[in-house]
Design a protein around this motif. Structure first.
Motif, short mmCIF file in Angstrom:
data_model
loop_
_atom_site.label_atom_id
_atom_site.label_comp_id
_atom_site.label_asym_id
_atom_site.label_seq_id
_atom_site.Cartn_x
_atom_site.Cartn_y
_atom_site.Cartn_z
N ALA A 109 0.84 -1.20 0.00
CA ALA A 109 0.00 0.00 0.00
C ALA A 109 0.88 1.26 0.00
O ALA A 109 0.60 2.22 -0.72
CB ALA A 109 -0.93 -0.01 1.21
N GLN A 110 1.94 1.24 0.77
CA GLN A 110 2.83 2.40 0.83
C GLN A 110 3.54 2.61 -0.51
O GLN A 110 3.75 3.75 -0.93
CB GLN A 110 3.85 2.24 1.96
CG GLN A 110 4.72 3.47 2.18
CD GLN A 110 3.89 4.67 2.64
OE1 GLN A 110 3.02 4.55 3.48
NE2 GLN A 110 4.16 5.84 2.06
N ALA A 111 3.90 1.53 -1.20
CA ALA A 111 4.56 1.65 -2.50
C ALA A 111 3.64 2.36 -3.50
O ALA A 111 4.08 3.24 -4.25
CB ALA A 111 4.95 0.27 -3.03
N ALA A 112 2.37 1.99 -3.50
CA ALA A 112 1.42 2.66 -4.41
C ALA A 112 1.22 4.12 -4.01
O ALA A 112 1.15 5.00 -4.87
CB ALA A 112 0.09 1.92 -4.42
N LYS A 113 1.14 4.38 -2.72
CA LYS A 113 0.98 5.77 -2.26
C LYS A 113 2.18 6.60 -2.70
O LYS A 113 2.01 7.71 -3.24
CB LYS A 113 0.83 5.81 -0.74
CG LYS A 113 0.66 7.22 -0.19
CD LYS A 113 0.51 7.23 1.31
CE LYS A 113 0.38 8.68 1.81
NZ LYS A 113 0.25 8.74 3.27
N ASP A 114 3.38 6.08 -2.49
CA ASP A 114 4.59 6.81 -2.90
C ASP A 114 4.57 7.07 -4.40
O ASP A 114 4.93 8.16 -4.85
CB ASP A 114 5.84 6.02 -2.51
CG ASP A 114 6.05 5.93 -1.01
OD1 ASP A 114 5.41 6.70 -0.25
OD2 ASP A 114 6.84 5.06 -0.58
N TYR A 115 4.17 6.09 -5.16
CA TYR A 115 4.14 6.22 -6.62
C TYR A 115 3.14 7.30 -7.03
O TYR A 115 3.44 8.16 -7.87
CB TYR A 115 3.76 4.88 -7.25
CG TYR A 115 4.18 4.72 -8.70
CD1 TYR A 115 5.28 3.95 -9.02
CD2 TYR A 115 3.46 5.32 -9.74
CE1 TYR A 115 5.67 3.79 -10.34
CE2 TYR A 115 3.84 5.17 -11.05
CZ TYR A 115 4.95 4.40 -11.35
OH TYR A 115 5.33 4.25 -12.66
N LEU A 116 1.96 7.27 -6.44
CA LEU A 116 0.94 8.29 -6.76
C LEU A 116 1.43 9.69 -6.37
O LEU A 116 1.16 10.66 -7.08
CB LEU A 116 -0.38 7.96 -6.07
CG LEU A 116 -1.12 6.75 -6.63
CD1 LEU A 116 -2.30 6.37 -5.73
CD2 LEU A 116 -1.60 6.99 -8.07
N GLN A 117 2.14 9.79 -5.28
CA GLN A 117 2.68 11.08 -4.87
C GLN A 117 3.70 11.59 -5.89
O GLN A 117 3.74 12.79 -6.18
CB GLN A 117 3.32 10.98 -3.49
CG GLN A 117 2.30 10.91 -2.37
CD GLN A 117 2.99 10.85 -1.02
OE1 GLN A 117 3.11 9.79 -0.43
NE2 GLN A 117 3.45 12.00 -0.57
#
Length: 183
Positions: free
Chosen positions: A128-136
């Protein structure tokens, strides 16, 4: 005689302490499971209550074909790296979020059922954090994103096959209106 009894009691007490300490530390941190995601418990914080996966599951609306406006991404076994093909999906998701600025997305990390509960919760948090970082990195404001890990608790598929496990290794995006947005 008294010294021998005291010594035996000390040995038994030491063994009991070692046994209790070993039981408390029996879950081995798996390789590849890094630090916690975000939130106090390391599993992320939920700010979406009515549209998260758990609510959808309870309503019977959670399913692979029921994506909502954002598309799920998937991960390789024992990995939290965003795959190249899923980077394209995240770009599409970021575009949608940019065009809908009053929305909030909760990113839900999921795993297949192999591995311990602790391991899968940690891996789901990393996904979940990997996707959040990517979206950021694509310009989505972090305040519009939250993460949570469900580990292996909410599988889409219950069969023990490679295809089924691949479906379950995912990030799901639950969308809601941001606080202060239109009702």
């Amino acid at each position: 005689m008294a010294k021998a009894a005291d010594w035996r009691i000390a040995v038994v007490a030491t063994l009991a302490i070692v046994a209790l300490a070993g039981a408390g530390c029996s879950s081995k941190k798996p390789e590849g499971a890094g630090g916690p995601g975000e939130g106090q418990n390391g599993l992320g914080q939920s700010s979406v209550s009515s549209s998260d996966s758990l609510s959808q599951l309870q309503k019977g609306t959670l399913g692979a074909g029921n994506q909502g406006p954002l598309t799920d991404i998937h991960f390789d076994y024992n990995d939290s790296t965003v795959r190249a093909q899923d980077g394209e999906i995240l770009k599409t998701n970021a575009d949608w979020l940019q065009k809908n600025p009053t929305t909030h997305a909760q990113i839900e990390g999921h795993c297949d059922d192999r591995g311990s509960e602790e391991y899968n919760l940690a891996l789901g948090a990393k996904r979940a954090q990997a996707a959040k970082d990517y979206l950021q990195t694509l310009g989505v404001d972090a305040s519009r994103l939250s993460t949570i890990s469900y580990g292996k608790e909410l599988p889409l598929c219950a069969e023990e096959t490679d295809e089924c496990w691949a479906q379950n290794r995912r990030d799901h995006f639950a969308v809601s209106q941001s606080a202060g947005g239109p009702q």
